[in-house]
Design a protein around this motif. Structure first.
Motif, PDB file in Angstrom:
ATOM      1  N   TYR A 168      54.032  41.873  34.637  1.00 23.94           N
ATOM      2  CA  TYR A 168      54.639  40.661  35.197  1.00 23.94           C
ATOM      3  C   TYR A 168      54.570  39.479  34.225  1.00 23.94           C
ATOM      4  O   TYR A 168      55.575  38.814  33.971  1.00 23.94           O
ATOM      5  CB  TYR A 168      53.945  40.323  36.524  1.00 23.94           C
ATOM      6  N   LEU A 197      57.714  37.531  32.503  1.00 24.45           N
ATOM      7  CA  LEU A 197      57.922  36.112  32.778  1.00 24.45           C
ATOM      8  C   LEU A 197      58.046  35.322  31.467  1.00 24.45           C
ATOM      9  O   LEU A 197      58.921  34.462  31.312  1.00 24.45           O
ATOM     10  CB  LEU A 197      56.738  35.597  33.599  1.00 24.45           C
ATOM     11  N   LYS A 224      61.174  33.120  30.124  1.00 26.75           N
ATOM     12  CA  LYS A 224      60.966  31.704  29.767  1.00 26.75           C
ATOM     13  C   LYS A 224      61.560  31.385  28.401  1.00 26.75           C
ATOM     14  O   LYS A 224      62.102  30.299  28.175  1.00 26.75           O
ATOM     15  CB  LYS A 224      59.455  31.402  29.717  1.00 26.75           C
ATOM     16  N   GLU A 272      62.602  29.314  38.637  1.00 29.59           N
ATOM     17  CA  GLU A 272      61.956  29.524  39.938  1.00 29.59           C
ATOM     18  C   GLU A 272      62.440  30.833  40.596  1.00 29.59           C
ATOM     19  O   GLU A 272      61.632  31.649  41.064  1.00 29.59           O
ATOM     20  CB  GLU A 272      62.298  28.327  40.831  1.00 29.59           C
ATOM     21  N   GLU A 279      61.177  33.871  38.733  1.00 33.85           N
ATOM     22  CA  GLU A 279      59.769  34.144  39.037  1.00 33.85           C
ATOM     23  C   GLU A 279      59.638  34.921  40.356  1.00 33.85           C
ATOM     24  O   GLU A 279      58.894  35.896  40.436  1.00 33.85           O
ATOM     25  CB  GLU A 279      59.034  32.795  39.153  1.00 33.85           C
ATOM     26  N   LYS A 294      58.309  38.708  40.692  1.00 30.59           N
ATOM     27  CA  LYS A 294      57.128  38.912  41.543  1.00 30.59           C
ATOM     28  C   LYS A 294      57.422  40.049  42.545  1.00 30.59           C
ATOM     29  O   LYS A 294      56.620  40.965  42.705  1.00 30.59           O
ATOM     30  CB  LYS A 294      56.822  37.595  42.270  1.00 30.59           C
TER      31      LYS A 294
END
Ligand code: AMP
Ligand code: GLY
Length: 453
Positions: free
Chosen positions: A160, A164, A168, A194, A197, A201
């Protein structure tokens, strides 16, 4: 057989008056027995396959497992689920099934072709290993990278934090794909950090679709289209091109669905585009599968996109597309049993002919689809709507009782029109759709909007 031939020769020699009728009788006896076919699946795609098979002079009996209320008018429906592959094998053995045709990917991923082949049964559909081209996005991407097949740049992650970090450092929108079968819900295209993410998740921390990796891909732009091919190892035969409409509402708005309509042919794809897709994507992919030790047998579906820098692969599927099949198969002029047999047996393929006509189909779905919806609403007007040889009505999710049809799924019907232009096909299909009445169905009136101007 030998005895019959010699009696015909004898009759010829004696010149008896009954010669013709005896010859005819002999010819009749020499005709191969009509085949018994089992089709696996229960949606509109399977209805279109059953419909095409029912036009074949070589086909006698058709079974469909599990089928649906509409299919049951053309085939005997068998209450066995697509994934119960051992039970399906036992059924095929018991009922003398000559050929099985597989619709949905879940049956292929469950190894139906391997189980049938082991039992000596003829089957049209790839092995579990070859079906990985659809069941694992990571496998498909690695295959394309290794064999130089054009596709979006990508990286695969199972961590994860690393995923991420990668997002980014990149740009938006970005494409996140769960690496496994996720009933069409495993692709998310976040516009901001957002949303990215949350999606990562879901996929990597909460295992929303199961334990699996995520493919993170460059976002491509351009019109998408579907290129389905019959494939047997390195042998590849193209079908008519088609385009699906994934969004629920008009103007391509709303949530993604299993498909709200489709049409064929595609005026925005040139002959050069088609040839590029055939020579640089579909054929090399079939060869790559063979080279990797998992030869493909069945329908290889290329989900392609015409980007400003050329045609690229969005995804591969290991089976007929839904709802593309419902608009493509009505254009097939060649006996489909002969095609399925040539692939299943690796024998000579008949010449495959396509009608020059256009075909367009509208999906009628339950209000609320692709979210929650109610079932059991009566559907009227089907006879009247279908009372035209250029209309085909395929049942996607219906049930029946006392000769009446009721809604029983998210997507309920697909109404397909054929005509000498896309506009004619559109108008005919829409006219038929309007004759169907039901209190709980909706449809998009703008199917084909990109090519109707
Ligand atoms: P897939 O299940 O891979 O076909 O993805 C579902 C949908 O997401 C596709 O039909 C596209 O509309 C969209 N999509 C997937 N990959 C990309 C990409 N690399 N760029 C843009 N859109 C994509
Ligand atoms: N129409 C897209 C699919 O069959 O996956």
């Amino acid at each position: 057989m030998m005895e019959i031939s010699s009696s015909i020769i004898n009759d010829r020699a004696t010149g008896e008056v009954c010669q013709v009728s005896k010859l005819y009788k002999g010819a009749e006896l020499e005709t191969p027995k009509a085949a018994t076919v089992l089709v696996i699946g229960g949606g509109g795609r399977c209805h279109a396959i059953v419909d095409a098979l029912s036009k074949s002079a070589s086909v006698g009996k058709i079974y469909c497992a599990p089928g649906n209320a509409g299919i049951s008018r053309q085939a005997d429906c068998v209450p066995i689920k697509e994934t119960q592959v051992e039970q399906l094998r036992d059924f095929a053995l018991q009922y003398g099934v000559d050929l099985t045709v597989v619709g949905p990917e879940v049956a292929l991923a469950a190894g139906i072709s391997d189980v049938f082949a082991e039992a000596g049964l003829r089957i049209f559909g790839p092995s579990r290993a070859a079906a990985t081209i659809e069941s694992s996005k990571d496998f498909a991407k690695r295959l394309m990278a290794k064999y130089g097949i054009p596709t979006a740049a990508y990286r695969t992650f199972d961590d994860y934090g690393e995923a991420l970090e990668y997002v980014k450092n990149g740009s938006f929108p970005v494409v996140l794909k769960y690496d496994g079968l996720a009933a069409g819900k495993g692709v998310v295209i976040p516009e901001n950090m957002e949303d990215a993410e949350t999606a990562l998740k879901d996929m990597l921390l909460d295992d929303k679709f199961g334990k699996g990796k995520v493919v993170i891909e460059e976002f491509l732009t351009g019109p998408e289209f579907s290129f389905m091919c019959f494939v047997d190892g390195e042998r590849v035969w193209p079908m008519a091109l088609s385009q699906d409409h994934k969004r629920a509402y008009e103007g391509d708005k709303g949530p993604n669905t299993g498909g709200m309509g489709a049409y064929s042919p595609l005026p925005f794809i040139t002959e050069d585009d088609r040839e590029f897709a055939m020579e640089h994507i579909m054929k090399p992919t079939a060869s790559a599968m063979l080279a990797e030790g998992c030869p493909f047998k069945g329908v290889l579906y290329g989900g392609l996109i015409k980007t400003p820098s050329g045609i690229k692969v969005i995804e591969f599927n290991c089976r007929f597309g839904d709802p593309e099949t419902e608009v493509v198969l009505p254009l097939l002029e060649t006996d489909i049993y002969g095609i399925f047999s040539a692939v299943a047996d690796s024998s000579e393929m008949p010449e495959i002919r396509w009608s020059p006509e256009a075909s367009m189909g509208f999906v009628m779905a339950s209000k609320g689809y692709p979210g929650t919806y109610a079932k059991g609403f009566e559907i009227g007007g089907l006879e009247e709507a279908g009372n035209d040889p250029s209309i085909s009505i395929y049942h996607m999710g219906t049930s029946s009782e006392d000769g009446k049809f009721f809604t029983s799924g998210g997507r309920v019907l697909m109404v397909v029109g054929r005509g000498d232009s896309l506009k004619t096909a559109h108008d005919k299909a829409l006219e038929a759709v309007e004759k169907i009445h039901c209190d709980n169905l909706f449809y998009r009136k703008d199917i084909g909007w990109r090519v109707m101007l």
